[in-house]
Motif scaffolding. Structure first.
Motif, PDB file in Angstrom:
ATOM      1  N   UNK A  42     -77.201 -26.919  55.603  1.00 11.85           N
ATOM      2  CA  UNK A  42     -76.908 -25.759  54.681  1.00 11.85           C
ATOM      3  C   UNK A  42     -75.513 -26.087  54.271  1.00 11.85           C
ATOM      4  N   UNK A  43     -74.933 -27.395  53.888  1.00 15.26           N
ATOM      5  CA  UNK A  43     -73.700 -27.646  53.186  1.00 15.26           C
ATOM      6  C   UNK A  43     -73.928 -27.183  51.815  1.00 15.26           C
TER       7      UNK A  43
ATOM      8  N   UNK B 263     -59.762 -28.950  58.340  1.00 16.60           N
ATOM      9  CA  UNK B 263     -59.480 -29.871  59.702  1.00 16.60           C
ATOM     10  C   UNK B 263     -60.062 -31.325  59.579  1.00 16.60           C
ATOM     11  N   UNK B 264     -61.130 -31.508  58.756  1.00 20.06           N
ATOM     12  CA  UNK B 264     -61.667 -32.597  58.215  1.00 20.06           C
ATOM     13  C   UNK B 264     -62.367 -32.697  57.131  1.00 20.06           C
ATOM     14  N   UNK B 265     -62.231 -33.637  56.273  1.00 23.46           N
ATOM     15  CA  UNK B 265     -62.833 -33.334  54.953  1.00 23.46           C
ATOM     16  C   UNK B 265     -63.538 -34.793  54.739  1.00 23.46           C
ATOM     17  N   UNK B 266     -64.942 -34.447  54.768  1.00 28.96           N
ATOM     18  CA  UNK B 266     -66.010 -35.859  54.505  1.00 28.96           C
ATOM     19  C   UNK B 266     -66.135 -35.868  52.956  1.00 28.96           C
ATOM     20  N   UNK B 267     -65.751 -34.946  52.431  1.00 33.52           N
ATOM     21  CA  UNK B 267     -66.093 -34.824  50.721  1.00 33.52           C
ATOM     22  C   UNK B 267     -67.429 -33.911  50.768  1.00 33.52           C
ATOM     23  N   UNK B 268     -67.922 -33.562  51.821  1.00 29.79           N
ATOM     24  CA  UNK B 268     -69.085 -32.912  51.542  1.00 29.79           C
ATOM     25  C   UNK B 268     -70.398 -33.784  50.989  1.00 29.79           C
ATOM     26  N   UNK B 269     -71.222 -33.116  50.519  1.00 27.95           N
ATOM     27  CA  UNK B 269     -72.453 -34.063  49.783  1.00 27.95           C
ATOM     28  C   UNK B 269     -71.900 -34.968  48.644  1.00 27.95           C
ATOM     29  N   UNK B 270     -70.917 -34.871  48.004  1.00 30.56           N
ATOM     30  CA  UNK B 270     -70.347 -35.601  47.341  1.00 30.56           C
ATOM     31  C   UNK B 270     -69.146 -36.586  48.286  1.00 30.56           C
TER      32      UNK B 270
ATOM     33  N   UNK C 293     -69.602 -25.214  41.361  1.00 29.05           N
ATOM     34  CA  UNK C 293     -69.203 -26.329  42.196  1.00 29.05           C
ATOM     35  C   UNK C 293     -69.285 -27.662  41.423  1.00 29.05           C
ATOM     36  N   UNK C 294     -68.430 -28.009  40.804  1.00 26.84           N
ATOM     37  CA  UNK C 294     -68.674 -29.552  39.994  1.00 26.84           C
ATOM     38  C   UNK C 294     -68.552 -30.658  41.043  1.00 26.84           C
ATOM     39  N   UNK C 295     -67.920 -30.385  42.200  1.00 23.72           N
ATOM     40  CA  UNK C 295     -67.671 -31.581  43.104  1.00 23.72           C
ATOM     41  C   UNK C 295     -67.363 -30.955  44.356  1.00 23.72           C
ATOM     42  N   UNK C 296     -67.881 -31.210  45.577  1.00 27.06           N
ATOM     43  CA  UNK C 296     -67.878 -30.497  46.894  1.00 27.06           C
ATOM     44  C   UNK C 296     -66.568 -31.060  47.633  1.00 27.06           C
ATOM     45  N   UNK C 297     -66.115 -32.360  46.873  1.00 21.89           N
ATOM     46  CA  UNK C 297     -64.739 -32.952  47.441  1.00 21.89           C
ATOM     47  C   UNK C 297     -63.432 -32.100  46.905  1.00 21.89           C
ATOM     48  N   UNK C 298     -63.819 -31.282  46.316  1.00 19.27           N
ATOM     49  CA  UNK C 298     -62.452 -30.299  45.663  1.00 19.27           C
ATOM     50  C   UNK C 298     -62.744 -29.113  46.316  1.00 19.27           C
TER      51      UNK C 298
ATOM     52  N   UNK D 195     -68.435 -20.574  52.320  1.00 16.60           N
ATOM     53  CA  UNK D 195     -69.593 -21.669  51.733  1.00 16.60           C
ATOM     54  C   UNK D 195     -68.668 -22.860  52.035  1.00 16.60           C
ATOM     55  N   UNK D 196     -67.423 -23.386  52.036  1.00 12.22           N
ATOM     56  CA  UNK D 196     -66.927 -24.493  52.101  1.00 12.22           C
ATOM     57  C   UNK D 196     -67.139 -24.807  53.630  1.00 12.22           C
TER      58      UNK D 196
END
Length: 464
Positions: free
Chosen positions: A289-290, A232-239, A307-312, A200-201
């Protein structure tokens, strides 16, 4: 640049090798013990011997250097020796008797201070080279220095050259020549193998998410499993993170980098363990599809996660990897992750917190941390805070709503997925030096692996 550029191949001191004397600030006894030429030069120059300060002592012939004096300041920090790697001229150097200073750590400090990230830019000038004291174990000191350099190199490499594919390549490079087996589960195969949170992530990335699984050791040895967060890299996702928060997110695979470096050391030192290394390697990207805030996913454990926050996202990929590791009931399960900003607020960038319910292991890690000058600090798994992870629609949520005790609650989240291991410890590392130190430039950093190596050697010993 490699270790051979800064570490002499033998402990034999040639006629051209020059000495380094180490003195504490305002210590007449230290100065009196030096060679006469060095003590006179200190007096003439007014050298104060602050930590990391270096004084070159002129030779008899004009323009020559007879030796160097390293200031230790008032703290007697052996890692002040890292400054020598930048301040000494090229050539071979050796430490004179360090007195009360640990020559092993001073030598390691020199080698760590010599590190340069040279993948994209060559070093400007030849480096000085250290001749180790004959009483030191060159193989072990060299291996530890190379492990630190590896962790730094991996963290410093940008995501365009070290995505999930690159993390897998790095793991295979560590395994090569060490008789470690490698198995990789990629893409939709993660769903077939019941690793839904990792999928999923990482599913929105152009590079498929994967779980990298390395093994080494004899069947009869105690099981030791290392799990490293490999985002490898974390945009934070949609959050999505703001630009300032995203700028350094190439380092979000620092847990994987440190675990790979530690694993290499465990094998090189031939510890009496049956080692397993698990690295969920993903990119937290943004696409159609994020995964989204409010989504609910099953986990390998059987627990559903809102999922409370996609950056976690780090705790999500770790959850599946920890569950898989836990199923083998290892003697010791360790995870390392650049997991929370809250850990930095609590202890700053240089002192990673760790969490465990194993008091004996915690004491061993704390003692090794002090001996190795590798800062770590135990924090509490305060059970009442776990209620903040409650969800009204799932078994648990990946974040709390109040923002309090973020590092503790992240550790408590992970703890839900470890029920069978005899002992478990979580290390919330930063994997980065914000400010230059004598033994570390600004950039990627190995944190905790030297202390862990010592604690693991004491716990398991060396295989026959």
């Amino acid at each position: 640049m490699n270790l051979n550029d800064v570490l002499a191949p033998t402990t034999r001191r040639t006629r051209t090798a020059r000495p380094v004397w180490m003195i504490r600030s305002d210590s007449p006894a230290d100065i009196a013990a030096l060679a006469p030429a060095a003590s006179r030069w200190i007096e003439e120059t007014g050298f104060k011997a602050g930590a990391g300060e270096v004084l070159l002592v002129p030779g008899d012939e004009p323009g020559t250097v007879a030796g160097a004096v390293l200031g230790l300041g008032e703290a007697d920090d052996p890692f002040a020796a890292g400054a020598l790697a930048r301040k000494l001229p090229a050539g071979d150097w050796y430490f004179e008797d360090g007195g009360e200073i640990d020559l092993r750590l001073a030598s390691l400090g020199f080698l760590m201070g010599a590190y340069r990230f040279s993948r994209y830019r060559k070093p400007a000038s030849p480096a000085p080279r250290l001749v180790l004291d004959r009483n030191l174990d060159r193989g072990e000191i060299g291996a530890v220095a190379e492990a630190v350099w590896l962790a730094r190199d991996l963290v410093n490499t940008p995501a365009n050259d070290l995505g999930p594919d690159g993390i897998e390549a790095a793991a295979r490079a560590v395994a090569k020549g060490r008789k470690m087996t490698v198995r990789v589960t990629r893409g939709n195969e993660l769903l077939k193998q019941n690793l839904p949170l990792i999928h999923a992530v990482g599913r929105a990335s152009a590079q498929a998410p994967r779980l990298i699984d390395l093994r080494w050791g004899k069947r009869g040895s105690p099981r030791l499993t290392l799990v490293g967060k490999g985002v490898a890299f974390d945009t934070g996702g949609l959050d999505i993170k703001p630009p300032s928060g995203m700028r350094n997110m190439k380092k979000d695979m620092g847990g994987a980098a440190n675990v790979l470096a530690l694993a290499g050391l465990i094998v090189d030192m031939k510890l009496d363990v049956r080692l397993r290394v698990l690295i969920p390697a993903v990119e937290n990207a943004i696409a159609g599809n994020a995964f989204r805030p409010g989504d609910i996913f099953p986990s390998r454990k059987g627990l559903t996660v809102e999922i409370g926050n996609t950056d976690a996202e780090g705790r999500l990929v770790l959850a599946d990897a920890l569950t898989l590791a836990d199923e083998e009931k290892p003697d010791l399960l360790i995870d390392m992750a650049t997991l929370t900003g809250a850990a930095r607020v609590a202890l700053g960038p240089d002192v990673p917190p760790f969490y465990t319910t194993d008091d004996t292991f915690a004491d061993a890690v704390a003692a090794a941390s002090l001996l190795e000058h590798d800062p770590l600090w135990r924090m509490p798994l305060w059970a009442p805070y776990a209620k903040g992870l409650n969800s009204q629609v799932a078994d648990l949520c990946n974040v709390t709503t109040d923002g309090m005790a973020g590092s503790v609650t992240a550790a408590l989240f992970l703890k839900r997925f470890v029920t069978e291991a005899k002992s478990w410890a979580h290390f919330d590392i930063f994997a980065w030096s914000l400010n230059a130190k004598a033994h570390a430039p600004v950039g990627g950093e190995a944190q905790g692996i030297r202390a862990l190596l010592m604690a693991l050697k004491q716990r398991y010993g060396v295989a026959d």
